[in-house]
Structures are given as C-alpha cells and as structure tokens.
Design a protein around this motif. Structure first.
Motif, PDB file in Angstrom:
ATOM      1  N   VAL A 376     -28.976  33.140  26.530  1.00 60.29           N
ATOM      2  CA  VAL A 376     -28.492  34.584  25.993  1.00 60.29           C
ATOM      3  C   VAL A 376     -26.747  34.362  26.122  1.00 60.29           C
ATOM      4  CG1 VAL A 376     -27.816  36.919  26.635  1.00 60.29           C
ATOM      5  CG2 VAL A 376     -30.433  35.942  26.122  1.00 60.29           C
ATOM      6  N   PRO A 377     -26.248  33.921  27.156  1.00 62.63           N
ATOM      7  CA  PRO A 377     -24.882  33.967  27.287  1.00 62.63           C
ATOM      8  C   PRO A 377     -24.051  33.311  26.048  1.00 62.63           C
ATOM      9  CG  PRO A 377     -25.453  33.795  29.384  1.00 62.63           C
ATOM     10  CD  PRO A 377     -26.759  33.702  28.370  1.00 62.63           C
ATOM     11  N   ALA A 378     -24.483  32.231  25.703  1.00 62.34           N
ATOM     12  CA  ALA A 378     -23.969  31.280  24.585  1.00 62.34           C
ATOM     13  C   ALA A 378     -24.277  32.007  23.634  1.00 62.34           C
ATOM     14  CB  ALA A 378     -24.588  29.908  24.744  1.00 62.34           C
ATOM     15  N   ALA A 379     -25.272  32.503  23.248  1.00 62.27           N
ATOM     16  CA  ALA A 379     -25.691  33.059  21.674  1.00 62.27           C
ATOM     17  C   ALA A 379     -24.747  34.424  21.686  1.00 62.27           C
ATOM     18  CB  ALA A 379     -27.041  33.536  21.834  1.00 62.27           C
ATOM     19  N   TRP A 380     -24.499  35.082  22.839  1.00 61.90           N
ATOM     20  CA  TRP A 380     -23.588  36.282  22.945  1.00 61.90           C
ATOM     21  C   TRP A 380     -22.217  35.665  22.411  1.00 61.90           C
ATOM     22  CZ3 TRP A 380     -25.313  41.003  24.795  1.00 61.90           C
ATOM     23  CH2 TRP A 380     -24.365  41.947  24.646  1.00 61.90           C
ATOM     24  N   THR A 381     -21.467  34.880  22.995  1.00 59.55           N
ATOM     25  CA  THR A 381     -20.265  34.438  22.853  1.00 59.55           C
ATOM     26  C   THR A 381     -20.212  34.178  21.421  1.00 59.55           C
ATOM     27  OG1 THR A 381     -20.231  33.517  25.072  1.00 59.55           O
ATOM     28  CG2 THR A 381     -18.600  32.563  23.404  1.00 59.55           C
ATOM     29  N   ASP A 382     -20.981  33.294  20.993  1.00 61.59           N
ATOM     30  CA  ASP A 382     -21.183  32.920  19.378  1.00 61.59           C
ATOM     31  C   ASP A 382     -21.075  34.189  18.652  1.00 61.59           C
ATOM     32  OD1 ASP A 382     -21.269  30.383  20.077  1.00 61.59           O
ATOM     33  OD2 ASP A 382     -23.475  30.133  19.664  1.00 61.59           O
ATOM     34  N   GLY A 383     -21.975  35.068  18.933  1.00 56.67           N
ATOM     35  CA  GLY A 383     -22.138  36.207  18.093  1.00 56.67           C
ATOM     36  C   GLY A 383     -20.789  37.234  18.018  1.00 56.67           C
ATOM     37  N   MET A 384     -20.357  37.190  19.291  1.00 62.69           N
ATOM     38  CA  MET A 384     -19.188  37.928  19.268  1.00 62.69           C
ATOM     39  C   MET A 384     -17.960  37.643  18.558  1.00 62.69           C
ATOM     40  SD  MET A 384     -19.718  40.969  21.064  1.00 62.69           S
ATOM     41  CE  MET A 384     -18.176  41.725  21.242  1.00 62.69           C
ATOM     42  N   ARG A 385     -17.884  36.281  18.559  1.00 70.27           N
ATOM     43  CA  ARG A 385     -16.689  35.593  17.528  1.00 70.27           C
ATOM     44  C   ARG A 385     -16.878  35.956  16.245  1.00 70.27           C
ATOM     45  NH1 ARG A 385     -17.624  30.299  19.024  1.00 70.27           N
ATOM     46  NH2 ARG A 385     -16.701  30.386  21.276  1.00 70.27           N
ATOM     47  N   GLU A 386     -18.353  35.644  15.949  1.00 68.95           N
ATOM     48  CA  GLU A 386     -18.730  35.643  14.448  1.00 68.95           C
ATOM     49  C   GLU A 386     -18.319  37.354  14.081  1.00 68.95           C
ATOM     50  OE1 GLU A 386     -22.680  34.963  12.494  1.00 68.95           O
ATOM     51  OE2 GLU A 386     -22.346  33.521  13.999  1.00 68.95           O
ATOM     52  N   LEU A 387     -19.040  38.361  14.860  1.00 65.89           N
ATOM     53  CA  LEU A 387     -18.870  39.606  14.288  1.00 65.89           C
ATOM     54  C   LEU A 387     -17.604  40.385  14.473  1.00 65.89           C
ATOM     55  CD1 LEU A 387     -22.555  40.664  15.852  1.00 65.89           C
ATOM     56  CD2 LEU A 387     -21.802  40.570  13.382  1.00 65.89           C
ATOM     57  N   LEU A 388     -16.856  40.110  15.649  1.00 64.81           N
ATOM     58  CA  LEU A 388     -15.742  40.668  16.023  1.00 64.81           C
ATOM     59  C   LEU A 388     -14.652  40.151  16.151  1.00 64.81           C
ATOM     60  CD1 LEU A 388     -17.250  43.586  18.430  1.00 64.81           C
ATOM     61  CD2 LEU A 388     -16.252  43.876  15.999  1.00 64.81           C
ATOM     62  N   GLY A 389     -14.747  38.729  16.013  1.00 59.32           N
ATOM     63  CA  GLY A 389     -13.662  37.729  16.311  1.00 59.32           C
ATOM     64  C   GLY A 389     -12.836  37.748  17.535  1.00 59.32           C
ATOM     65  N   ILE A 390     -13.760  38.042  18.521  1.00 58.01           N
ATOM     66  CA  ILE A 390     -13.054  37.912  20.064  1.00 58.01           C
ATOM     67  C   ILE A 390     -13.893  37.225  20.778  1.00 58.01           C
ATOM     68  CG2 ILE A 390     -11.962  40.243  20.040  1.00 58.01           C
ATOM     69  CD1 ILE A 390     -14.446  41.370  21.341  1.00 58.01           C
ATOM     70  N   GLU A 391     -13.238  36.615  21.796  1.00 59.20           N
ATOM     71  CA  GLU A 391     -13.874  35.609  22.971  1.00 59.20           C
ATOM     72  C   GLU A 391     -14.329  36.011  24.360  1.00 59.20           C
ATOM     73  OE1 GLU A 391     -14.311  32.126  22.291  1.00 59.20           O
ATOM     74  OE2 GLU A 391     -13.712  32.574  20.280  1.00 59.20           O
ATOM     75  N   VAL A 392     -15.512  35.925  24.333  1.00 59.93           N
ATOM     76  CA  VAL A 392     -16.017  36.761  25.781  1.00 59.93           C
ATOM     77  C   VAL A 392     -15.974  35.612  26.661  1.00 59.93           C
ATOM     78  CG1 VAL A 392     -17.929  37.589  26.694  1.00 59.93           C
ATOM     79  CG2 VAL A 392     -17.431  38.416  24.627  1.00 59.93           C
ATOM     80  N   THR A 393     -15.387  35.703  27.800  1.00 61.51           N
ATOM     81  CA  THR A 393     -15.482  34.698  28.804  1.00 61.51           C
ATOM     82  C   THR A 393     -16.294  35.089  30.191  1.00 61.51           C
ATOM     83  OG1 THR A 393     -13.171  35.414  29.520  1.00 61.51           O
ATOM     84  CG2 THR A 393     -13.566  33.538  28.349  1.00 61.51           C
TER      85      THR A 393
END
Lengths: 497, 497
Positions: A376-393
């Motif tokens: 889930v964390p990897a999919a989350w990071t990808d999704g947030m980048r794609e949808l909102l253009g932000i990086e979650v660390t």
C-alpha cells in the motif's frame, strides 16, 4: 398460533423497531460519551459495553419472528407503514445472511486493527499495521461472499454505507472527477496564492462565534449540544437531543467550518419526520446523502461571499488584530485557497475528492487481491504524485493518516466524495427553486434553505433510498457534472484562470 | 445435552453476568447523561431508551437457562466463584418471583408518579399527587405479596435496597434514634448559635477547591469526572470511569460537602476488587453501606477539625472577604450548626435521622393500609412537630419535597439513616485500628483511611452481605449506639451542654 390482524402485526413491528432504535440510541450515547466525556481509563470497559449492546441488537434484528412479521406486512399492499417495513425488511434480510461468527470476528479484527494502527503510527512504520489490514480485508472478502449475486464483491461493502451504489458506477463517476480535477488543480498551482489569514484566533472567541453561527443554522439550546472532540462528528441520540462536536485551534479558523459541517449532519437528523421516531427508518438514508448536507452547509453556504457578508463584521470584531486589515473579499479568497496537502482532513474543496479517488482505487485492489497490504505505501506514493502532484514521505502523512481501514471500514471513503457531488447537484436545484437565496444568506436568513432541505431531503429519512432522494430533489441520478462545473467556475474566478 | 463441565459452566456464568453488567453500565451512562448533559427536550425519548435497556436486562436476568446454570454451580462446593454465584442466584431467584407484568406496571406508575409529583409541586397541593402515591403503594403491596414468607410486607421493600434488613429491626433501631435524639436537639435549641458564615463564595473558586479536596481523597483526572447536577449523585459507569456530581451555590459552601459526600460513594465503587468487574457482584453491597461511606467522608472526616486544619488556610485564601475574620475554630463551629429545618437535604448531622424516622413510619403505615395517601400531609405535620419541634405549612417543605415516593421507591429512605449509623460504627473501629488518624488527616494524608476502608468494606463488593461487611469490619451488628454517642459527645462539646 393464528396469524395476527394486519393492524396488530403493524403494532408488533413498531414495538420491535422501537426496541432496535432504543438500543441504537444507547449505542450512540455510549459512542458520543466515549469521544467527548469519558475518562481515558474507561476505554477498555467501554469497548465491552458497546460490543454487548451491539450484539444484543444484532440478535434482535435477526430474530426469525421479526422476519415472519416483515414477510406478512410486506405482502399487504394496503400497509400504511410501507416505507418503514421496506427498510426494516432490507436490514433484516441482509443481517440474516451474515453468520453471527463473522460479525464477531469483524468486531474483534476492528479492535485489533485500531491497536495495530496506533502502534504503527507510534513506530511511523506501515509494516506494523499491514497484517491487521490484510486481516480486515480478508474478513471483508468473507462478508462479500455472503452476497454472491452482486456484480463485484466491493458492491457488498458499498451497500453498508450507500445502499444500491455499485462499484461500476463509482468507477465511472470517480473517473470523471479525476479527469475534471487533475488539470484544474495543476492550473491553480501555476497561479499566485492570496495572502493567508494569520492568527492567533482566541479559542474562546471562536467557540462563541461558532455557537452564534450554529444558532443561525438551527441549533437550539434546549435540544442541541456543542462540545469538543479530537475528531469532530455529529449525531442525534434521539428526538430532541442532537449533538455536534468541533475542535478549535488558535492557529486557524478551521473549527468554525467544522461546526458548519457538523451542523449540516445534525440538521438532517433533526428534520427527519417525527412520525419515523423509534423505527429504523428515522435517520439519514445513507452516508453519501448525509455528507451532502455537511458539505452543502460547510462549503456552498459557509465558504460563500453572501454568508460572510452577514457574519464577517462580527468575526472581524472578535479578532481585531488578525482581521483588521483583511476585507471581506480578502477573507473570502483566504478561506477558498486551493493547495494540495497530503492530509485528507486538511484538503480544500477542489483537492478533497482526489484523496477519495485514491483510497477507493486501493480498496478495490486490496479486495480483488491485486494489491497486497504490504504494498500500500508504494501505491499511495504513486497515487498522490499522479493525482495531486505531491510527494509523500512520512507514512503518518500517507496511508496511516486515517483510522477507517484500521476499524475495518472499507467501502466508507467513497461516500465522502459522493457527498460533495450530491451537494452540488442539490445546490443547482436549490438555485433554481430559490432565486432569492443569496439575498436570504446575506441577511442571515437560513429558513428558506432549511425548509427546502427538510422537504426534499430530510423528512423521508430512510423511507426513500439515496437514489430516490436525489431523483426527487433534482430530477437526476448521481452526476459529477454540477460539482465539476461549480469548482471550475468558482476557482476560475478566484484564481483568474 | 450433557451438563457442561464445572469450569465451562463457570465461564458461561461469567459471560452472562458480563452481559448483565454491560447493560447495567449502559443504563448508568444513560442516567448520568440524563441528569448532567442531556438537552431538556431529549427527556421523553430518554425515558423510553432507559426502559428498553432495563426490560432487556430483566429478560436476561430471569432467563431459565441462567437459573439452571446457577443451580449447577451452587451445588458445587469447590466452586471458586462462590460469592459471585451466591449474589447472582439471589438476584435471579428474586427476579423470577416478580411477574413481568408487575415489573412493567411498576415502571409505568413510577413515570406517572413523577409527572403527578411535578404537577402537585406546581400547584403546591399534595392532593394532586395523592392518587399516584396510592397507586405506587398498591403496586408495592402486590410486590410484597410475591414474598409471602417474609414476616412483614415492608421487608420485601427493604430487601431491594438493604438485603436481609427487617422491618422489626428498623423499628427497634429507629426507636432508639428517636429516643436518643429528640432530647439532644431540644437541648441544643436552648443554647446560643455560633456566628454563621456569610458569603458570597465565588462558584468558580468553590469548584477549584472542591476538585482539590476530591483529588486528595482519591479523584484521579484520567479515571474520574466531576460535573454539576441539580441533585448531586455519584456512580461508576465501569472500571476506570467514576463520576461524581455536585451543585455549587454562591450563598454557601454546601457544594464542598456534597463533593466529599459523593466522593465517599465514588471511592466505594472505585475500590471494589477488580476481579469482580463484569459480574453483578462488583458493586456496593447495599445502599446503607454505600451511604455509610458518603457520610463518613462528609461528616466524620469533612466536618472535623483535623481535616480543616490542613485545608482551611487555602479556603480562607480563596474567599478572603468572607473568611478573613473567621478562625479555624469558628469555621469548625459554623459547619457543625444544629438547626431543625423542614427540608431533609438541608438537615444537619443530628437532625437528619429524624427526617428518615418520620418517612419510615409513614411508609409502613401506607403499606399496612392504616394511613391513606390523602392523609399524609396531616401525619407529616404532626410528625415534624413531634420529632423536630417545627411547623410545616407549605407542602413543598413537607411531603412533596422528595421525589422517592413519586418514583415508587418505598423502602429506600431507611438506608440513609442506616448509613449514618454504620458510619459511626465503622469510625469507632477505625479509631481503634488507626490511632494516628487525626495526625494523618491534619497533614492531608487519607491513604491509611482509604486503605482501611478498601480492605474492610470496599473490596468484597456484594460477595459479602451488608451484615457480613459490618460484622467483619466492626465485630458488631447494626447498632445505633456509636452514632448517638458520637452526636452527644460532639454537640455536647460544641454547644456546652
């Protein structure tokens, strides 16, 4: 025994439903108190008490004698309580298909999931939570398997919160949101931001203003309460007893908007037809329709210029240092900033839905087995980048931010976005029916709006399905068009797009 | 079905008792919230919810399967849970002897009685209430008839609140109180009164001092609450969740003594053996023993000179205008005034018991049928003149002052006086066991006293009967001698008799 007369069967049903609703009221009070009043050391015992009340209610709800009564009443076309019978029968037929043992396992896994979630947050490590999530997902697969006639297993989860909504329809609607919003948000990101509001905003003064706003909306001191809770919520314990909570923070005015939001939920419950009291139909028809009410009051009323043209002078007077140099237009811009954030509950009106789109996609993939909890964390990071253009660390800003999955509430998130969509559909209809609405809002008169909502949305409670409410009020089915049009028009103007 | 193994029968019993206690906890929270938090318009619905929870609990408590389990466990002499089994069996065997219909009628008559009582208070006319009282008395006769083996029908009412206490014994004990107190009070009336305390006492400051006193006694912020209620009370919702209420009034310091009183109740529940949690034995053994705890902390600790020698400087500092010119001895005299009042809840330590003696005598006469409800006011006036030498003219200061009879709680009042008697018996034993007690109180150290009470009174919960608790702690049976000796010694010194 001879079968009872129709009238006595109806009375017998009312008695059983009154008992179920009374147990529900006891459960609601236990939950409210747990979050608002209970000393922390009471937590373990409170969990046991709530589980017992729920178990007894489930046993009563699945009683075969109730089923027989409902069959008899459903067969009687002249039945005056048809809406009540339909809702009760739906609940009963659904409940009896879920084995008691599964209900118990789901409750245990939810309790264990919340413990694991807290431990994972403590450790800032999603891996600590992953096994508990996997277990919750597996139990939801078992739940879905109780309803093999559904087109998609996730339909069974949606049905808990949003009756009759399908995964296929959510996919279409959320696809349109994604398509309509990603570009808008990217375009806004290119534009200059308005000046931010700078506090501090005294918490006591915020509380007073919040109560004033709430009273305008319909809060009455002898039938409502406003309290503070870490995670704001609203519920009606019973008729004449509506409870709203909020959290105030000196750094921002978000607590005021939380109160408007929760008042929307409270008004829905408050305006359900009193004739439905002490039945299982006397409450909101779905979480999506419920959320449409909170969003409508928070965003469409509470972030509008007419609303604040009435209240802003008082707000300015309450916070002279912070707001002296901010005029109404500046305030209106500041409370309508669009700025992608990793945190859902901090999201603005435009970005909020995309947080939900991500969660929906991950939930479906988890249930289908195409995504493992550990991934889930990897999919989350990808999704947030794609949808909102932000990086979650930080995982606390990622998939550990919400409690829903820990509590096993898969299928819940979509209702938040459905609420936003429905709010805009209703708003279009309201605009058509109430051409003087802005003038009323500008003088602090909410009666026309409240009356419209009571008549078109609130009164029927659960006797109409969510789709029936929506069609009755707007003539339409679920449609993201009005929300997208509203957001494009509003932010187009505010950001000069 | 083969009979289950002893261990599994014990586990099955624990499960059933946990359910009963959980329903009890839900009922306690509903009651607390009703008096402390609920918006007034929620009252009607709350009554329904509470009745439903009670009805379900009664149905579970009278389940024949529970009876069979209890018979099996009671027959097993090696049963480690013997105390829990004994209490549960007593409750079950009592409950099954009362017809379900009578339980329902008693609940309805109690609701109607409280309405009639309010109307009678409004009209200042006892006659408005008399028929409802007559109905409550008639239902109590029916209840008593379920237990024909008892020597007196009133024994069945006492048994609800004070197991094993008999009408005959109450008559003896109350006769001794009457004889020992009427003369003392008449003698005090001849003596000059000390100067009264004159407020105002700021309510916020009282609340802070009350919390400080409560914390000294054992109130912990993460496991207790202190709230305000019109009629102060205390209860434990569940382990780790004790709730105390008080009412503060700027005209007097009575709220501080109410907090000490309610803390006594709270500490009793708090110190019951945790191993009894989620059984029906994990609570106070009777109302009389409960009241002994509240009286002990309110009067024997809280109106003593050692207690205030520690706290008085802080109290004086909190209310400088009112207390600057009152020294510790003057304060101690002022909080120990004896002055007959028509109102029970305003009564002092010496006159209080006589209010109870009157109510007991009238209750017995009502039940026996030698007194009609309509004749209560005349009997009241005669009794108050005889016992306390005062004339009652307003029915609000007479038989309409208490809600108990309206709620059908006949047999309850005697426990208040039993509490005062038991408190003095315990105090004698404590004095013998803790020779350094005054020194501990004078430095604000309540640990020795709290530990003594935990060990001798609190821990066993209901696994010991009231008589067993008293005998274990004092070596004696119920005896008004120590209370009379205490009052004669205390007021003899204070009033120079």
């Amino acid at each position: 025994m001879p079968s009872p007369e129709p009238s006595s069967a109806a009375a017998a049903l009312r008695e059983r439903l009154a008992e179920l609703d009374d147990l529900g009221a006891a459960g609601r009070l236990l939950a409210w108190d747990q979050q608002v009043m209970m000393p922390p050391r009471g937590a373990a015992a409170r969990g046991e008490v709530m589980a017992t009340v729920e178990r007894l209610a489930h046993a009563r709800a699945t009683d075969p004698a109730l089923g027989a009564l409902l069959d008899e009443l459903a067969a009687d076309a002249a039945q005056p309580d048809a809406g009540v019978v339909r809702v009760a029968r739906r609940d009963h037929l659904r409940a009896v298909r879920i084995p008691e043992a599964l209900v118990g396992e789901i409750a245990l896994a939810a309790a264990a999931g919340q413990e694991a979630w807290l431990a994972a947050r403590e450790a800032r490590d999603f891996a600590v939570f992953a096994p508990a999530l996997e277990r919750n997902v597996a139990l939801r697969r078992e739940l879905a398997a109780c309803f093999p006639e559904l087109a998609h297993p996730y339909d069974a989860l949606l049905d808990v919160y949003e009756p009759d909504l399908t995964t296929a329809r959510v996919r279409e609607v959320f696809g349109a949101l994604r398509e309509g919003l990603v570009g808008l948000i990217a375009a806004i990101a290119e534009r200059p931001q308005p000046p931010e509001l700078r506090g501090p905003f005294d918490v006591g003064a915020q509380r007073e203003i919040a109560l004033l706003l709430a009273r305008g909306l319909g809060f009455e001191d002898d039938g409502w309460r406003l309290d503070e809770a870490v995670h704001p919520f609203a519920l009606a314990i019973a008729p004449g007893d509506a409870r709203v909570t909020a959290r105030f923070d000196a750094a921002s005015l978000s607590g005021l908007f939380a109160v408007l939001h929760e008042m929307g939920h409270g008004l829905y419950e408050h305006q359900v037809d009193p004739a439905l009291a002490r039945t299982t139909a006397g409450t909101g028809t779905s979480l999506g329709i419920h959320e449409s009410q909170s969003r409508l009051w928070e965003n469409l009323v509470g972030r509008s210029e007419p609303f604040w043209s009435h209240h802003y002078p008082r707000l300015q007077a309450a916070f002279p240092a912070a707001l002296r140099d901010v005029d109404l237009a500046g305030f209106h811009r500041a409370i309508n900033v669009v700025r992608p954030s990793p945190i859902r509950v901090h999201a603005d009106e435009a970005t909020y839905s995309l947080h939900i789109v991500l969660r929906f996609e991950l939930e479906v993939a988890l249930l289908e087995g195409t995504l493992a909890a550990a991934d889930v964390p990897a999919a989350w990071t990808d999704g947030m980048r794609e949808l909102l253009g932000i990086e979650v660390t930080d995982p606390l800003d990622g998939p550990l931010q919400d409690i829903h999955w820990a509590a096993g509430e898969l299928g819940y998130f979509p209702t938040y976005a459905i609420g936003g969509i429905v709010a805009s559909q209703l708003w279009e209809a309201i605009r058509g029916d109430l051409p003087e609405l802005d003038a009323a809002l500008a003088r602090g008169d909410y009666e026309p709006l409240r009356a419209w909502l009571a008549e078109r949305v609130h009164r029927p409670g659960r006797t109409l399905t969510p789709a029936e409410v929506l069609r009755g009020a707007t003539g339409q089915d679920l449609d993201p068009g009005p929300l997208l049009a509203h957001l494009h028009a509003k932010y187009g103007a505010l950001y000069g797009l």
